[in-house]
Design an enzyme around this catalytic site. Structure first.
Site, mmCIF file in Angstrom:
data_model
loop_
_atom_site.group_PDB
_atom_site.id
_atom_site.type_symbol
_atom_site.label_atom_id
_atom_site.label_comp_id
_atom_site.label_asym_id
_atom_site.label_seq_id
_atom_site.Cartn_x
_atom_site.Cartn_y
_atom_site.Cartn_z
ATOM 1 N N GLU A 117 0.825 -1.216 0.000
ATOM 2 C CA GLU A 117 0.000 0.000 0.000
ATOM 3 C C GLU A 117 0.856 1.262 0.000
ATOM 4 O O GLU A 117 0.521 2.253 -0.658
ATOM 5 C CB GLU A 117 -0.943 0.005 1.217
ATOM 6 C CG GLU A 117 -1.940 -1.146 1.270
ATOM 7 C CD GLU A 117 -3.035 -1.051 0.214
ATOM 8 O OE1 GLU A 117 -3.104 -0.038 -0.500
ATOM 9 O OE2 GLU A 117 -3.825 -2.003 0.111
ATOM 10 N N ASP A 258 -4.321 -10.019 -8.251
ATOM 11 C CA ASP A 258 -4.719 -9.106 -9.319
ATOM 12 C C ASP A 258 -3.611 -8.243 -9.921
ATOM 13 O O ASP A 258 -3.280 -8.340 -11.105
ATOM 14 C CB ASP A 258 -5.885 -8.215 -8.861
ATOM 15 C CG ASP A 258 -5.688 -7.617 -7.467
ATOM 16 O OD1 ASP A 258 -4.571 -7.714 -6.924
ATOM 17 O OD2 ASP A 258 -6.651 -7.036 -6.927
ATOM 18 N N GLU A 351 -18.347 -7.253 -2.729
ATOM 19 C CA GLU A 351 -16.984 -7.764 -2.677
ATOM 20 C C GLU A 351 -16.909 -9.178 -3.258
ATOM 21 O O GLU A 351 -15.984 -9.498 -3.999
ATOM 22 C CB GLU A 351 -16.454 -7.745 -1.241
ATOM 23 C CG GLU A 351 -16.279 -6.345 -0.662
ATOM 24 C CD GLU A 351 -15.052 -5.616 -1.209
ATOM 25 O OE1 GLU A 351 -14.122 -5.351 -0.441
ATOM 26 O OE2 GLU A 351 -15.025 -5.308 -2.422
ATOM 27 N N GLU A 372 -12.685 -0.476 -9.862
ATOM 28 C CA GLU A 372 -12.213 -1.378 -10.914
ATOM 29 C C GLU A 372 -13.140 -1.475 -12.130
ATOM 30 O O GLU A 372 -12.667 -1.485 -13.280
ATOM 31 C CB GLU A 372 -11.950 -2.777 -10.335
ATOM 32 C CG GLU A 372 -10.653 -2.886 -9.558
ATOM 33 C CD GLU A 372 -10.712 -2.264 -8.169
ATOM 34 O OE1 GLU A 372 -9.645 -1.992 -7.572
ATOM 35 O OE2 GLU A 372 -11.843 -2.037 -7.669
#
Length: 575
Positions: A117, A258, A351, A372
């Site tokens: 992050e 991902d 989710e 996304e």
């Protein structure tokens, strides 16, 4: 081989050059300008309440109108929102925030931070803002973009992450203490994305600063994952970075994996790197063979290929956008339309969504305003101009405003079934969700530049072209100008050769007769050389190094004499 060249040629050029604007929107009566202004208003409603109620904390808590630190006490929302300000055209606030960050952000703090992050949000956000500073009217220092205060901050933050990479495998720990390094007893288990999502930011840092350590550790981590893929070509979800044993063996394209796949493609484009693209294309084959069913992607056991979870995760919605970057637009649209049906069912993406049952999964019913699906719509609209993609943007604006908007900002949706809210506004809402929505509705934004407009900047290493388009978004939607990576080259053989070429041309012109001859194809003829011999070439000789051996349709930054060759003619000595 051939497949890699095919992708690194015309398809990457489509990404860099894009299609002309037009068509689609008016056909269904959607007022693009109106929605663009609504997105702008959404940004300022959230941003101004963050400044009033939450700064200098990382994030806004919109239900209680206060702030909280979440990822390390960096004023994270301010860093994440900075380049969005410029995309919306607010240069004065961009300039003010740059000054605030220089004075107020300190990375010498006793905080345990996520390596992943911190990289995508802090390092990525600072690098993007650094490269956009001149466009935003900031008075940049001499030597920019190879130096500058935001670049120094990005480098400082990245150096704090380097101890995490000191493992036997080169795969990093997931958490690092910014003051003390990796804590004794830190878990060695890291998710795949937490290992493979560094090449965009770290290669950019290495190219701008001249220090190869960042790109080196990012590449080593990528290759370690590749080396540890299963016999059927899949990677799992979590791995032990000390022993390289897979701890979670679910293979798919969503959470935990991902952005590894995303960065293989984006790293290949950014660095014109055939090896990274060939890795992705091999994974892509395995993903299609084992996880794809009716344009959905399921989770399977990485060694056997048997289905482990017939679930669609909201994080997987980046995949159609990624497919568009390699030119697989038809498959991308079919998968996008599957995901869009889920959005229309709930007014957001839960989710987890159980595909056979057609409903949410217990305790995974929330929608934290993720970007996304909107991200994929933005990419696909650039490629197709299909008005369905604008309709997703419209639906997103309507849903988020109706369900999520509160007096102090926009709140995470805790449950899409009854629209209960959670007291959190993630920084990615301003970094990604708003940005991609705005870009979907703003076809003339500078980000969409097709190369017709650009800036020429003089650096200590020669002239370079910037702001010509082809921006590569990191996984937090921070745009990196790929041309900037060619501005700060320290090695002589990598510098642009305009001055040497022209000097030689004019000196020889006095004594020798020159003619224009057709150049041989790349890789053919007596001028083709091994890249290792590049440093021994004379100025003006045609080169065939990895940096310039591309088809006519590819879009790398090339040395001046190579560009002459690509365009069809070079100056050659007639004697």
């Amino acid at each position: 081989g051939a497949a890699v060249q095919r992708f690194l040629g015309p398809l990457l050029c489509l990404w860099a050059l894009r299609l002309p604007v037009g068509g689609g929107a008016a056909a269904r009566g959607l007022d693009v300008a109106s929605y663009r202004e609504r997105v702008r208003a959404m940004f300022y409603h959230a941003y101004e309440h963050y400044l009033e109620s939450a700064f200098p904390y990382d994030e806004l808590r919109p239900l209680t109108c206060d702030g909280q630190d979440t990822w390390g006490s960096f004023s994270l929302t301010l860093i994440d929102a900075l380049d969005t300000l410029l995309i919306l055209g607010n240069v004065s606030e961009f300039q003010r925030v740059v000054n605030v960050l220089q004075e107020g952000v300190d990375f010498d703090i006793d905080v345990n931070a996520s390596v992943f992050e911190t990289n995508i949000r802090v390092v990525g956000g600072l690098l993007s803002a650094h490269l956009l500073s001149r466009k935003a009217g900031v008075e940049v220092e001499a030597g920019w973009p190879c130096s500058g205060p935001l670049l120094r901050m990005a480098e400082e933050a990245a150096r704090k992450l380097l101890p995490a990479f000191q493992t036997p495998t080169g795969m990093p720990y997931g958490t690092v203490n910014l003051l003390h390094g990796v804590n004794p007893g830190e878990t060695p288990v890291t998710c795949t994305a937490g290992i493979g999502t560094f090449i965009v930011e770290f290669a950019t840092l290495s190219h701008l600063t001249g220090d190869p350590v960042f790109e080196d550790v990012a590449r080593k981590a990528l290759k370690a994952l590749w080396k540890n893929r299963s016999d059927i070509g899949l990677v799992g979800n979590h791995i032990d970075v000390i022993t390289a044993k897979w701890v979670a063996q679910d293979a798919g394209i969503g959470a935990g994996v991902d952005s590894y796949f995303e960065y293989l493609v984006k790293g290949a484009i950014l660095l014109q790197d055939e090896e990274l693209m060939s890795m992705f294309l091999e994974y892509n084959k395995a993903i299609k063979n084992y996880t794809k069913f009716d344009d959905w992607y399921l989770w399977v056991q990485m060694y056997k290929g048997t289905v482990s979870m017939p679930v669609f995760q909201s994080l997987e919605a980046y995949w159609p956008g990624l497919q568009s970057l390699i030119g697989d637009v038809d498959n991308a649209m079919r998968t996008f339309l599957n995901y869009y049906t889920v959005w229309k069912q709930f007014g957001g993406l839960p989710e987890f969504y159980n595909i056979p049952q057609g409903y949410t999964v217990d305790k995974r019913e929330g929608y934290p305003l993720r970007p996304e699906l909107i991200e994929s719509a933005m990419y696909l609209y650039r490629a197709t101009r299909d008005p369905t993609l604008l309709e997703l943007g419209r639906d997103a604006v309507e849903s988020i405003e109706k369900i999520s908007k509160v007096d102090c900002g926009f709140a995470t949706i805790k449950d899409l079934r009854d629209h209960r809210l959670d007291n959190r506004m993630e920084s990615f809402f301003l970094a990604e969700t708003i940005k991609y929505l705005y870009l979907l509705f703003d076809p003339d934004n500078f980000i969409h530049n097709d190369g017709s407009d650009f800036d020429v900047v003089v650096t200590p290493y020669g002239e370079c072209v910037l702001s010509a388009g082809g921006y590569i978004f990191n996984t937090e939607a921070h745009p990196i100008d790929p041309a900037a990576l060619h501005c700060c080259r320290k090695r002589k053989e990598e510098q642009w050769e305009v001055e040497d070429l022209m000097r030689e041309f004019y000196s020889q012109k006095k004594t020798k007769k020159f003619t224009l001859k057709r150049a041989p194809d790349h890789g053919e003829g007596q001028n083709a050389k091994d890249p290792k011999d590049a440093s021994s070439e004379k100025p003006g000789e045609k080169r065939n190094s990895k940096k310039s051996s591309h088809s006519l349709l590819s879009c790398p930054s090339q040395s001046f004499n190579s560009k002459l060759a690509v365009l069809g003619q070079v100056f050659l000595d007639n004697t």
